[in-house]
Design a protein around this motif. Structure first.
Motif, PDB file in Angstrom:
ATOM      1  N   PRO A  43       0.798  -1.234   0.000  1.00  0.00           N
ATOM      2  CA  PRO A  43       0.000   0.000   0.000  1.00  0.00           C
ATOM      3  C   PRO A  43       0.827   1.278   0.000  1.00  0.00           C
ATOM      4  O   PRO A  43       0.412   2.286  -0.579  1.00  0.00           O
ATOM      5  CB  PRO A  43      -0.830  -0.133   1.279  1.00  0.00           C
ATOM      6  N   SER A  44       2.005   1.251   0.620  1.00  0.00           N
ATOM      7  CA  SER A  44       2.817   2.472   0.714  1.00  0.00           C
ATOM      8  C   SER A  44       3.779   2.646  -0.453  1.00  0.00           C
ATOM      9  O   SER A  44       4.499   3.658  -0.496  1.00  0.00           O
ATOM     10  CB  SER A  44       3.619   2.476   2.020  1.00  0.00           C
ATOM     11  N   ALA A  45       3.800   1.727  -1.385  1.00  0.00           N
ATOM     12  CA  ALA A  45       4.731   1.851  -2.510  1.00  0.00           C
ATOM     13  C   ALA A  45       4.612   3.187  -3.242  1.00  0.00           C
ATOM     14  O   ALA A  45       5.630   3.779  -3.618  1.00  0.00           O
ATOM     15  CB  ALA A  45       4.547   0.680  -3.472  1.00  0.00           C
ATOM     16  N   PRO A  46       3.385   3.724  -3.464  1.00  0.00           N
ATOM     17  CA  PRO A  46       3.289   4.995  -4.200  1.00  0.00           C
ATOM     18  C   PRO A  46       4.050   6.156  -3.571  1.00  0.00           C
ATOM     19  O   PRO A  46       4.378   7.121  -4.269  1.00  0.00           O
ATOM     20  CB  PRO A  46       1.783   5.275  -4.228  1.00  0.00           C
ATOM     21  N   TYR A  47       4.342   6.088  -2.269  1.00  0.00           N
ATOM     22  CA  TYR A  47       5.124   7.151  -1.644  1.00  0.00           C
ATOM     23  C   TYR A  47       6.447   7.367  -2.383  1.00  0.00           C
ATOM     24  O   TYR A  47       7.001   8.466  -2.365  1.00  0.00           O
ATOM     25  CB  TYR A  47       5.432   6.813  -0.190  1.00  0.00           C
ATOM     26  N   PHE A  48       6.948   6.314  -3.022  1.00  0.00           N
ATOM     27  CA  PHE A  48       8.263   6.408  -3.651  1.00  0.00           C
ATOM     28  C   PHE A  48       8.187   6.843  -5.109  1.00  0.00           C
ATOM     29  O   PHE A  48       9.215   6.923  -5.785  1.00  0.00           O
ATOM     30  CB  PHE A  48       8.994   5.081  -3.462  1.00  0.00           C
ATOM     31  N   GLU A  89      -7.053   6.910  -5.833  1.00  0.00           N
ATOM     32  CA  GLU A  89      -7.875   6.612  -4.653  1.00  0.00           C
ATOM     33  C   GLU A  89      -8.604   7.862  -4.170  1.00  0.00           C
ATOM     34  O   GLU A  89      -9.757   7.791  -3.719  1.00  0.00           O
ATOM     35  CB  GLU A  89      -6.994   6.040  -3.539  1.00  0.00           C
ATOM     36  N   VAL A  90      -7.956   9.004  -4.278  1.00  0.00           N
ATOM     37  CA  VAL A  90      -8.609  10.256  -3.889  1.00  0.00           C
ATOM     38  C   VAL A  90      -9.813  10.514  -4.787  1.00  0.00           C
ATOM     39  O   VAL A  90     -10.916  10.829  -4.302  1.00  0.00           O
ATOM     40  CB  VAL A  90      -7.613  11.430  -3.963  1.00  0.00           C
ATOM     41  N   LEU A  91      -9.645  10.370  -6.084  1.00  0.00           N
ATOM     42  CA  LEU A  91     -10.758  10.618  -6.997  1.00  0.00           C
ATOM     43  C   LEU A  91     -11.860   9.574  -6.844  1.00  0.00           C
ATOM     44  O   LEU A  91     -13.036   9.872  -7.059  1.00  0.00           O
ATOM     45  CB  LEU A  91     -10.250  10.658  -8.440  1.00  0.00           C
ATOM     46  N   ARG A  92     -11.488   8.365  -6.443  1.00  0.00           N
ATOM     47  CA  ARG A  92     -12.512   7.353  -6.169  1.00  0.00           C
ATOM     48  C   ARG A  92     -13.434   7.827  -5.038  1.00  0.00           C
ATOM     49  O   ARG A  92     -14.656   7.667  -5.090  1.00  0.00           O
ATOM     50  CB  ARG A  92     -11.855   6.023  -5.813  1.00  0.00           C
ATOM     51  N   LYS A  93     -12.828   8.412  -4.010  1.00  0.00           N
ATOM     52  CA  LYS A  93     -13.621   8.920  -2.897  1.00  0.00           C
ATOM     53  C   LYS A  93     -14.495  10.108  -3.303  1.00  0.00           C
ATOM     54  O   LYS A  93     -15.482  10.415  -2.640  1.00  0.00           O
ATOM     55  CB  LYS A  93     -12.703   9.303  -1.730  1.00  0.00           C
ATOM     56  N   LEU A  94     -14.110  10.768  -4.391  1.00  0.00           N
ATOM     57  CA  LEU A  94     -14.892  11.906  -4.881  1.00  0.00           C
ATOM     58  C   LEU A  94     -15.911  11.488  -5.941  1.00  0.00           C
ATOM     59  O   LEU A  94     -16.549  12.348  -6.551  1.00  0.00           O
ATOM     60  CB  LEU A  94     -13.960  12.977  -5.450  1.00  0.00           C
ATOM     61  N   GLY A  95     -16.048  10.183  -6.148  1.00  0.00           N
ATOM     62  CA  GLY A  95     -17.090   9.685  -7.030  1.00  0.00           C
ATOM     63  C   GLY A  95     -16.651   9.215  -8.392  1.00  0.00           C
ATOM     64  O   GLY A  95     -17.472   8.730  -9.180  1.00  0.00           O
ATOM     65  N   ALA A  96     -15.374   9.349  -8.731  1.00  0.00           N
ATOM     66  CA  ALA A  96     -14.884   8.902 -10.028  1.00  0.00           C
ATOM     67  C   ALA A  96     -14.622   7.399 -10.013  1.00  0.00           C
ATOM     68  O   ALA A  96     -14.689   6.742  -8.959  1.00  0.00           O
ATOM     69  CB  ALA A  96     -13.616   9.661 -10.396  1.00  0.00           C
ATOM     70  N   ALA A  97     -14.306   6.859 -11.190  1.00  0.00           N
ATOM     71  CA  ALA A  97     -14.020   5.430 -11.323  1.00  0.00           C
ATOM     72  C   ALA A  97     -12.638   5.266 -11.954  1.00  0.00           C
ATOM     73  O   ALA A  97     -12.510   5.008 -13.153  1.00  0.00           O
ATOM     74  CB  ALA A  97     -15.089   4.752 -12.177  1.00  0.00           C
ATOM     75  N   PRO A  98     -11.578   5.439 -11.150  1.00  0.00           N
ATOM     76  CA  PRO A  98     -10.224   5.360 -11.702  1.00  0.00           C
ATOM     77  C   PRO A  98      -9.798   3.927 -11.970  1.00  0.00           C
ATOM     78  O   PRO A  98     -10.293   2.978 -11.345  1.00  0.00           O
ATOM     79  CB  PRO A  98      -9.367   5.979 -10.597  1.00  0.00           C
ATOM     80  N   GLU A 106      -9.513  14.978   0.952  1.00  0.00           N
ATOM     81  CA  GLU A 106      -9.563  13.521   0.828  1.00  0.00           C
ATOM     82  C   GLU A 106      -8.174  12.903   0.826  1.00  0.00           C
ATOM     83  O   GLU A 106      -7.992  11.769   1.258  1.00  0.00           O
ATOM     84  CB  GLU A 106     -10.318  13.118  -0.435  1.00  0.00           C
ATOM     85  N   SER A 107      -7.194  13.638   0.334  1.00  0.00           N
ATOM     86  CA  SER A 107      -5.818  13.134   0.342  1.00  0.00           C
ATOM     87  C   SER A 107      -5.357  12.847   1.757  1.00  0.00           C
ATOM     88  O   SER A 107      -4.719  11.813   2.032  1.00  0.00           O
ATOM     89  CB  SER A 107      -4.868  14.145  -0.316  1.00  0.00           C
ATOM     90  N   GLU A 108      -5.664  13.753   2.672  1.00  0.00           N
ATOM     91  CA  GLU A 108      -5.281  13.536   4.063  1.00  0.00           C
ATOM     92  C   GLU A 108      -5.948  12.281   4.621  1.00  0.00           C
ATOM     93  O   GLU A 108      -5.338  11.502   5.356  1.00  0.00           O
ATOM     94  CB  GLU A 108      -5.657  14.761   4.901  1.00  0.00           C
ATOM     95  N   ALA A 109      -7.212  12.068   4.257  1.00  0.00           N
ATOM     96  CA  ALA A 109      -7.929  10.883   4.732  1.00  0.00           C
ATOM     97  C   ALA A 109      -7.332   9.608   4.149  1.00  0.00           C
ATOM     98  O   ALA A 109      -7.181   8.594   4.850  1.00  0.00           O
ATOM     99  CB  ALA A 109      -9.407  10.993   4.367  1.00  0.00           C
ATOM    100  N   VAL A 110      -6.994   9.636   2.860  1.00  0.00           N
ATOM    101  CA  VAL A 110      -6.401   8.466   2.212  1.00  0.00           C
ATOM    102  C   VAL A 110      -5.062   8.117   2.853  1.00  0.00           C
ATOM    103  O   VAL A 110      -4.771   6.950   3.141  1.00  0.00           O
ATOM    104  CB  VAL A 110      -6.234   8.719   0.696  1.00  0.00           C
TER     105      VAL A 110
END
Length: 363
Positions: A109-114, A187-196, A316-320
């Motif tokens: 899950p944390s791989a994107p940090y890099f 994931e942020v856009l998913r929480k905002l209703g999109a389908a990434p 939402e980024s902070e929540a993710v």
């Protein structure tokens, strides 16, 4: 036998003895020291940006090692699919890969940090976190569980917000929006209703041009134009809040790396570092030139993300990120280390880089 004849006889016998002894010796050490590595990438062959970075990396290692370590480049799909490069390196199917960490979020899950964090560090700050701020040690620990040694090896710079087939006028336009956006931004856009969704770079144009996707992001103007995304959609959004950084990674089998002599290990590391320095410089120049061309293209509409989208995405980024930090102790440590780095750089940027940019444009 004369003295002269005796000398010729002894010389011939000695030569025969040496030749016979030499035939029983092992091959010279230099020949034994030659290795061939296969490098699998997630990019189309010679794709501007990460594709050319991977090619230069392979050539640089081969040349500087004087052939002691030959790296053979294989573009996406030639040996393994684009999104299976990490698994191929981990399994030892190939010795080396070139990709982006955000593709492995399903495994780690944390791989994107890099690669990039929404509203996170820009290229200079990200590189500082890896190099000085402890990020590399955490990266090594994360990938080490899979037998993979990571290096930063290229950077596509600050991203754009992507190409869309219809205007994005506000939050309501995100509902049900089918778009290509991997990593934490998706994931942020998913929480905002999109389908990434996550697609390999080589498949983006077809999906967008046929309407299978409503929108798609890749990198910056230079790389986006190379994929022809301006021919698939006409609304181009900025800024790339989802990926303020574009680190590429060299993935190396830890077992294969461990078998290298120390000088070749250091050479590989130095070649990755060289590409990590060249990548953002090249992207900065090429993106600026490509953006200038786009501004003259009457078919393309350049438009900022609406304010309500940016505000909601930032929240939402902070929540993710908070949710991700609770996944494991290592995920928490990565989150906290990155947060410390961002806490240092934002105040410094306010009086440094951001203030200078504002003064430059008279804002």
């Amino acid at each position: 036998m004369t003295v002269s004849s005796r000398r010729r006889f002894l010389a011939a016998a000695t030569a025969t003895s040496i030749a016979a002894g030499t035939a029983n010796l092992p091959a010279p050490a230099l020949a034994e020291d030659r290795r061939v590595w296969r490098l699998a990438t997630s990019w189309p062959r010679n794709a501007p940006g990460p594709g050319t970075t991977a090619a230069r990396l392979a050539e640089r290692i081969t040349t500087l090692s004087q052939g002691r370590l030959t790296v053979e480049l294989h573009a996406a799909g030639e040996l393994v699919p684009a999104l299976e490069v990490f698994d191929a390196v981990s399994a030892g199917t190939v010795e080396m890969g070139h990709s982006a960490a955000l593709f492995w979020s399903g495994k780690m899950p944390s791989a994107p940090y890099f690669t990039a964090v929404p509203f996170g560090l820009m290229p200079e700050g990200h590189d500082a976190w890896l190099t000085v701020g402890g990020g590399q040690a955490l990266w090594d620990e994360l990938y080490g569980a899979f037998g993979v040694k990571p290096f930063a090896a290229g950077n596509s710079g600050i991203q754009m917000g992507g190409w869309y087939r219809r205007p994005i006028g506000g939050l309501a336009d995100l509902k049900g929006l089918r778009l290509r956006m991997p990593g934490l931004g998706g994931e942020v856009l998913r929480k905002l209703g999109a389908a990434p969704t996550t697609l390999p770079p080589g498949e983006i144009f077809t999906a967008l041009s046929t309407g299978a996707l409503d929108g798609a992001e890749f990198l910056g103007p230079w790389q986006d134009l190379s994929l022809g995304l301006n021919r698939a959609a006409t609304f181009y959004l900025w800024p790339g809040w989802h990926e303020p950084n574009g680190s590429a990674e060299a993935l190396i089998s830890a077992a294969a790396y461990g078998r290298l002599p120390i000088d070749l290990q250091q050479l590989v590391a130095a070649c990755c570092e060289a590409e990590n320095r060249r990548g953002p410089a090249e992207a900065e120049w090429r993106n600026a030139a490509a953006l200038a061309r786009l501004k003259d293209d009457g078919a393309v509409t350049l438009h900022p993300w609406p304010d309500d989208v940016l505000q909601a995405a930032r929240q939402e980024s902070e929540a993710v990120l908070a949710e991700l930090a609770g996944t494991s102790a290592l995920d928490r440590r990565i989150h906290d280390s990155y947060a410390v780095a961002k806490g240092l750089f934002v105040p410094w940027g306010r009086v440094g880089r951001h203030a200078l940019l504002g003064a430059q444009i008279g804002a």
